[in-house]
Motif scaffolding. Sequence first.
Motif, PDB file in Angstrom:
ATOM      1  N   ASN A  90       0.823  -1.213   0.000  1.00  0.00           N
ATOM      2  CA  ASN A  90       0.000   0.000   0.000  1.00  0.00           C
ATOM      3  C   ASN A  90       0.857   1.263   0.000  1.00  0.00           C
ATOM      4  O   ASN A  90       0.539   2.243  -0.687  1.00  0.00           O
ATOM      5  CB  ASN A  90      -0.944   0.002   1.204  1.00  0.00           C
ATOM      6  CG  ASN A  90      -2.178  -0.849   0.969  1.00  0.00           C
ATOM      7  OD1 ASN A  90      -2.638  -1.005  -0.166  1.00  0.00           O
ATOM      8  ND2 ASN A  90      -2.730  -1.417   2.031  1.00  0.00           N
ATOM      9  N   GLN A  94       0.481   3.899  -2.868  1.00  0.00           N
ATOM     10  CA  GLN A  94      -0.228   5.134  -2.531  1.00  0.00           C
ATOM     11  C   GLN A  94       0.693   6.305  -2.170  1.00  0.00           C
ATOM     12  O   GLN A  94       0.376   7.454  -2.473  1.00  0.00           O
ATOM     13  CB  GLN A  94      -1.192   4.860  -1.371  1.00  0.00           C
ATOM     14  CG  GLN A  94      -2.262   3.836  -1.727  1.00  0.00           C
ATOM     15  CD  GLN A  94      -3.093   3.398  -0.529  1.00  0.00           C
ATOM     16  OE1 GLN A  94      -3.075   4.033   0.523  1.00  0.00           O
ATOM     17  NE2 GLN A  94      -3.826   2.294  -0.674  1.00  0.00           N
ATOM     18  N   THR A 116      -4.690  -6.345  -3.624  1.00  0.00           N
ATOM     19  CA  THR A 116      -4.365  -4.931  -3.471  1.00  0.00           C
ATOM     20  C   THR A 116      -3.852  -4.319  -4.771  1.00  0.00           C
ATOM     21  O   THR A 116      -4.220  -3.211  -5.135  1.00  0.00           O
ATOM     22  CB  THR A 116      -3.305  -4.747  -2.362  1.00  0.00           C
ATOM     23  OG1 THR A 116      -3.816  -5.281  -1.147  1.00  0.00           O
ATOM     24  CG2 THR A 116      -2.947  -3.290  -2.176  1.00  0.00           C
TER      25      THR A 116
END
Length: 376
Positions: A90, A94, A116
């Motif tokens: 992540n 991100q 994901t």
Amino acid sequence: MRASFLLTSRRAIAGAAALMLAGPALAEAVIGVSLPMTGPKALVGRNYKQGVELAVSEINAAGGVLGKPLEVVFQDDQGDNPNGAINAVNKLMQVDKVPVMIGPHYSVTQMATQKTYCNGKVVSLTGGTSVAITHSGCNYVIRTRSDDDVQAKALIDYAQKELKAGEKTAIFYANDDFGKSGQARVVAQMAALGLMPVAVESHNPSDKDYSAQLAKLEKTGAQLVILWAHDTDAALILRQAKQFGLKFKFAGAVLSEDAFLKLAGSAAEGAMSASYFVPTDPNPAVQDFVKKYEAKFKMAPDVWSATYYDATILAAKAINQAKSTDVDKVRAAFGQVQYKGLLADYQCDKAGDCNKQVNIVEIKGGKPVVLSSVRY
């Protein structure tokens, strides 16, 4: 040109943000790495990281990626910890917004993170060997090591042709995702040859006493034991077998790795492995890599170093082939890239499998010796 390496700290994230603000051209040459930097797999992560670093230094010396120096941001996935891996992936997606990431490595964390990243936000290159990794509907994963089927087939083929032990072969596996997947593949490959194991035994990865299972295997008259266990467990199993005077021939997936050899000691003698990489391989490309690695890091490389050295170079080649960091273009470019690496001559198929090669290795005089190189 020397690569700049960004660490996973607040200062590192701030540095990455500064790079992004400096302009899109430089940001185009950033990839991410998910690897264990803390926890019980940290030493594995060190070797993994050093393989990436050596590859990046060579990539940049040759002109970089898309005409820019290749930058790398590392995130800690804590090895085989699914939650740690999800957090690392992540962050790479991100915060660092990388188009390509190396890792996660472990099959359990690779599968946990696919939900994901398989939406097309990033391409993942992994050395995980579970067959499911590239056969679960994710189009954004690239595998750089051959899978469990190739390892199992190579071992069984060799055992049948060279050791004549097919009808006296047993299986001893770790009772976790790694071991279960491996033993299932061995059973399937034996069945394809009309063979059945004389016994199948398992152990928990935390076990220290294997006497009960070894006694059961001895009673079956097994001559060859296919051992699908982690390196430290495998070493203890071989040491106990030697202590009990058992004459099994052991073969498996990790019986040539450095950690196994150091712990197993003389009990490792004669053990066979389906191995991706050993630094004693006489292949000139491997020996050149070993010299460069030892000069830079003052230690010998291992399978982790070699696997992720190759993965980093393959990633750079795909980005340059795509002439873009667009994720879909990079993913498509892997189908066009060919690379003669340390582990294999890479050529990626539609599923993302780029390597169908493995070495049969035997421990002789305390060192792994390559008996043959198998390609399917």
